[in-house]
Design a protein around this motif. Structure first.
Motif, PDB file in Angstrom:
ATOM      1  N   ARG A  57       0.814  -1.215   0.000  1.00 10.61           N
ATOM      2  CA  ARG A  57       0.000   0.000   0.000  1.00 10.61           C
ATOM      3  C   ARG A  57       0.846   1.264   0.000  1.00 10.61           C
ATOM      4  NH1 ARG A  57      -4.463  -2.176  -1.592  1.00 10.61           N
ATOM      5  NH2 ARG A  57      -5.372  -0.102  -1.348  1.00 10.61           N
ATOM      6  N   TYR A  58       0.375   2.239  -0.720  1.00 12.09           N
ATOM      7  CA  TYR A  58       0.879   3.614  -0.644  1.00 12.09           C
ATOM      8  C   TYR A  58      -0.101   4.301   0.304  1.00 12.09           C
ATOM      9  CZ  TYR A  58       2.459   8.198  -2.415  1.00 12.09           C
ATOM     10  OH  TYR A  58       2.976   9.465  -2.553  1.00 12.09           O
ATOM     11  N   ILE A  59       0.374   4.692   1.476  1.00 17.03           N
ATOM     12  CA  ILE A  59      -0.568   5.190   2.483  1.00 17.03           C
ATOM     13  C   ILE A  59      -0.423   6.696   2.681  1.00 17.03           C
ATOM     14  CG2 ILE A  59      -1.490   4.845   4.812  1.00 17.03           C
ATOM     15  CD1 ILE A  59       0.054   2.200   4.881  1.00 17.03           C
ATOM     16  N   VAL A  60      -1.530   7.395   2.497  1.00 16.30           N
ATOM     17  CA  VAL A  60      -1.564   8.832   2.764  1.00 16.30           C
ATOM     18  C   VAL A  60      -2.279   9.020   4.094  1.00 16.30           C
ATOM     19  CG1 VAL A  60      -2.425  11.077   1.995  1.00 16.30           C
ATOM     20  CG2 VAL A  60      -1.622   9.414   0.303  1.00 16.30           C
TER      21      VAL A  60
ATOM     22  N   GLU B 186      -0.121  16.118  -7.071  1.00 15.58           N
ATOM     23  CA  GLU B 186       1.290  15.756  -6.833  1.00 15.58           C
ATOM     24  C   GLU B 186       1.366  14.350  -6.242  1.00 15.58           C
ATOM     25  OE1 GLU B 186       4.209  17.220  -7.592  1.00 15.58           O
ATOM     26  OE2 GLU B 186       2.987  18.641  -8.724  1.00 15.58           O
ATOM     27  N   LEU B 187       0.462  14.075  -5.315  1.00 14.76           N
ATOM     28  CA  LEU B 187       0.449  12.730  -4.704  1.00 14.76           C
ATOM     29  C   LEU B 187       0.104  11.678  -5.758  1.00 14.76           C
ATOM     30  CD1 LEU B 187      -1.250  13.601  -1.316  1.00 14.76           C
ATOM     31  CD2 LEU B 187       1.000  12.556  -1.565  1.00 14.76           C
ATOM     32  N   LEU B 188      -0.879  12.007  -6.607  1.00 16.45           N
ATOM     33  CA  LEU B 188      -1.285  11.040  -7.640  1.00 16.45           C
ATOM     34  C   LEU B 188      -0.138  10.762  -8.614  1.00 16.45           C
ATOM     35  CD1 LEU B 188      -4.888  12.410  -8.223  1.00 16.45           C
ATOM     36  CD2 LEU B 188      -4.327  10.096  -7.423  1.00 16.45           C
ATOM     37  N   LYS B 189       0.643  11.806  -8.887  1.00 13.94           N
ATOM     38  CA  LYS B 189       1.798  11.626  -9.774  1.00 13.94           C
ATOM     39  C   LYS B 189       2.786  10.648  -9.131  1.00 13.94           C
ATOM     40  CE  LYS B 189       4.862  14.925 -11.469  1.00 13.94           C
ATOM     41  NZ  LYS B 189       5.153  16.346 -11.545  1.00 13.94           N
ATOM     42  N   ASP B 190       2.999  10.827  -7.855  1.00 11.71           N
ATOM     43  CA  ASP B 190       3.916   9.936  -7.133  1.00 11.71           C
ATOM     44  C   ASP B 190       3.345   8.505  -7.085  1.00 11.71           C
ATOM     45  OD1 ASP B 190       6.275   9.447  -5.739  1.00 11.71           O
ATOM     46  OD2 ASP B 190       5.275   9.690  -3.795  1.00 11.71           O
ATOM     47  N   ILE B 191       2.027   8.408  -6.826  1.00  9.07           N
ATOM     48  CA  ILE B 191       1.371   7.085  -6.768  1.00  9.07           C
ATOM     49  C   ILE B 191       1.528   6.368  -8.107  1.00  9.07           C
ATOM     50  CG2 ILE B 191      -0.891   5.925  -6.606  1.00  9.07           C
ATOM     51  CD1 ILE B 191      -1.653   8.233  -4.575  1.00  9.07           C
ATOM     52  N   SER B 192       1.455   7.133  -9.198  1.00  9.39           N
ATOM     53  CA  SER B 192       1.524   6.507 -10.533  1.00  9.39           C
ATOM     54  C   SER B 192       2.869   5.807 -10.751  1.00  9.39           C
ATOM     55  CB  SER B 192       1.257   7.536 -11.629  1.00  9.39           C
ATOM     56  OG  SER B 192       2.369   8.399 -11.745  1.00  9.39           O
ATOM     57  N   THR B 193       3.907   6.236 -10.053  1.00  7.53           N
ATOM     58  CA  THR B 193       5.226   5.603 -10.239  1.00  7.53           C
ATOM     59  C   THR B 193       5.281   4.213  -9.589  1.00  7.53           C
ATOM     60  OG1 THR B 193       6.187   6.579  -8.251  1.00  7.53           O
ATOM     61  CG2 THR B 193       6.373   7.863 -10.284  1.00  7.53           C
ATOM     62  N   TYR B 194       4.287   3.902  -8.770  1.00  4.53           N
ATOM     63  CA  TYR B 194       4.267   2.587  -8.091  1.00  4.53           C
ATOM     64  C   TYR B 194       3.313   1.590  -8.763  1.00  4.53           C
ATOM     65  CZ  TYR B 194       6.723   4.876  -4.276  1.00  4.53           C
ATOM     66  OH  TYR B 194       7.651   5.558  -3.526  1.00  4.53           O
TER      67      TYR B 194
ATOM     68  N   CYS C 115      -6.999   7.738  -8.677  1.00  6.21           N
ATOM     69  CA  CYS C 115      -6.615   6.316  -8.672  1.00  6.21           C
ATOM     70  C   CYS C 115      -7.587   5.494  -9.517  1.00  6.21           C
ATOM     71  CB  CYS C 115      -6.547   5.792  -7.242  1.00  6.21           C
ATOM     72  SG  CYS C 115      -5.081   6.370  -6.404  1.00  6.21           S
ATOM     73  N   ASN C 116      -8.855   5.864  -9.480  1.00 10.56           N
ATOM     74  CA  ASN C 116      -9.841   5.174 -10.339  1.00 10.56           C
ATOM     75  C   ASN C 116      -9.448   5.332 -11.798  1.00 10.56           C
ATOM     76  OD1 ASN C 116     -13.029   5.729  -8.531  1.00 10.56           O
ATOM     77  ND2 ASN C 116     -11.225   4.569  -8.008  1.00 10.56           N
ATOM     78  N   GLN C 117      -9.023   6.535 -12.155  1.00 10.71           N
ATOM     79  CA  GLN C 117      -8.610   6.791 -13.548  1.00 10.71           C
ATOM     80  C   GLN C 117      -7.422   5.918 -13.940  1.00 10.71           C
ATOM     81  OE1 GLN C 117     -10.211   9.124 -15.671  1.00 10.71           O
ATOM     82  NE2 GLN C 117     -11.649   9.066 -13.981  1.00 10.71           N
ATOM     83  N   MET C 118      -6.513   5.696 -12.983  1.00  8.01           N
ATOM     84  CA  MET C 118      -5.290   4.931 -13.264  1.00  8.01           C
ATOM     85  C   MET C 118      -5.489   3.429 -13.085  1.00  8.01           C
ATOM     86  SD  MET C 118      -2.172   7.117 -11.609  1.00  8.01           S
ATOM     87  CE  MET C 118      -2.789   7.429  -9.964  1.00  8.01           C
ATOM     88  N   GLY C 119      -6.663   3.050 -12.593  1.00  7.30           N
ATOM     89  CA  GLY C 119      -6.911   1.628 -12.336  1.00  7.30           C
ATOM     90  C   GLY C 119      -6.180   1.123 -11.100  1.00  7.30           C
TER      91      GLY C 119
END
Ligand code: SF4
Length: 244
Positions: free
Chosen positions: A23-26, A56-64, A96-100
């Motif tokens: 998990r990526y936890i915010v 910014e967080l979503l950009k970081d999440i996308s790298t995982y 996150c929904n957009q990125m699946g």
């Protein structure tokens, strides 16, 4: 959807207990509850967190994403209370929904009435903390009423959202048989609970209370024994629940 700013206490990557997989936890800041055993008392004030951009967080999440795809993980929004910042939460879930990417929200449900069904539906899984069944005990533990949490559990059932229930076992506070049994029975009657975590009380947050100059009211409360924790788990199992 537009970017939204939110107050964030911290971010943790690679968590394994707050939802399935990695998990990526915010950890958002701000919480209307005042749990006696809170191990993150430094997250309770909204503005104690750092202002952060959801984008910014979503950009970081996308790298995982590759990790999530192989490990079955995703984003978990925890706190504090994620619902205390509903627009920020919605933007994170939407992104996150957009990125699946799989999404989990760790909540007491106390503020659920402030969120519309569209937002609630954006999370794949809820970690719902039911801190007590007996209303007086719930109030003693959290400072607020139990009603909204139980209403939220029913709302999630109606919306067919997956739920993991969390129950913290505190000797002399939440371990009364009618209290454990009450939570177990209520939860077993919901059709959408996939798992229950019985968490033994621990004092890992005590130093934070001290460093904030606040009295830690459970300093004389002991941690439950392994047998006591197992007995509480057994109560949940007896109601046919998958207990961890
Ligand atoms: S709901 Fe969580 S963050 Fe809020 S006071 Fe309780 S334990 Fe702390």
């Amino acid at each position: 959807m537009q970017d939204t700013m939110g107050y964030v206490h911290s971010v943790e990557t690679g968590g394994t207990v707050d939802g399935p997989g990695l998990r990526y936890i915010v950890f958002t800041s701000g919480c209307p509850l005042r749990c006696l055993y809170c191990h993150n008392p430094d997250t309770l004030k909204l503005k104690a967190g750092k202002q952060s951009s959801a984008y910014e967080l979503l950009k970081d999440i996308s790298t995982y994403r590759t990790y999530f795809e192989t490990g079955g993980g995703g984003l978990t929004v925890s706190g504090g209370e994620p619902m205390a910042q509903k627009e920020f939460l919605k933007t994170l879930l939407w992104g996150c929904n957009q990125m699946g990417v799989h999404t989990t929200v760790d909540t007491s449900g106390y503020l659920h009435a402030n969120l519309d069904d569209e937002t609630i539906d954006m999370a794949d899984l809820y970690l719902l903390d039911i801190k007590s069944w007996v209303p007086e005990t719930y109030k003693k533990v959290t400072g607020v009423e139990v009603g909204p949490t139980l209403e939220f559990a029913k709302r999630l059932e109606k919306m067919e959202k997956d739920v993991w229930i969390r129950f913290v076992l505190v000797p002399g506070l939440t371990d009364a048989p009618e209290n454990v049994e009450g939570v177990a029975k209520f939860v077993s009657e919901l059709g959408n609970v996939k798992r229950v975590d019985v968490l033994p009380f621990h004092k890992m947050g005590e130093h934070k209370w001290q460093s904030m100059g606040k009295a830690y009211q459970l300093k004389d409360t002991r941690e439950p024994t392994a047998e006591e924790t197992e007995a509480a788990k057994e109560t949940f199992r007896n109601y046919g629940l998958d207990v961890h």
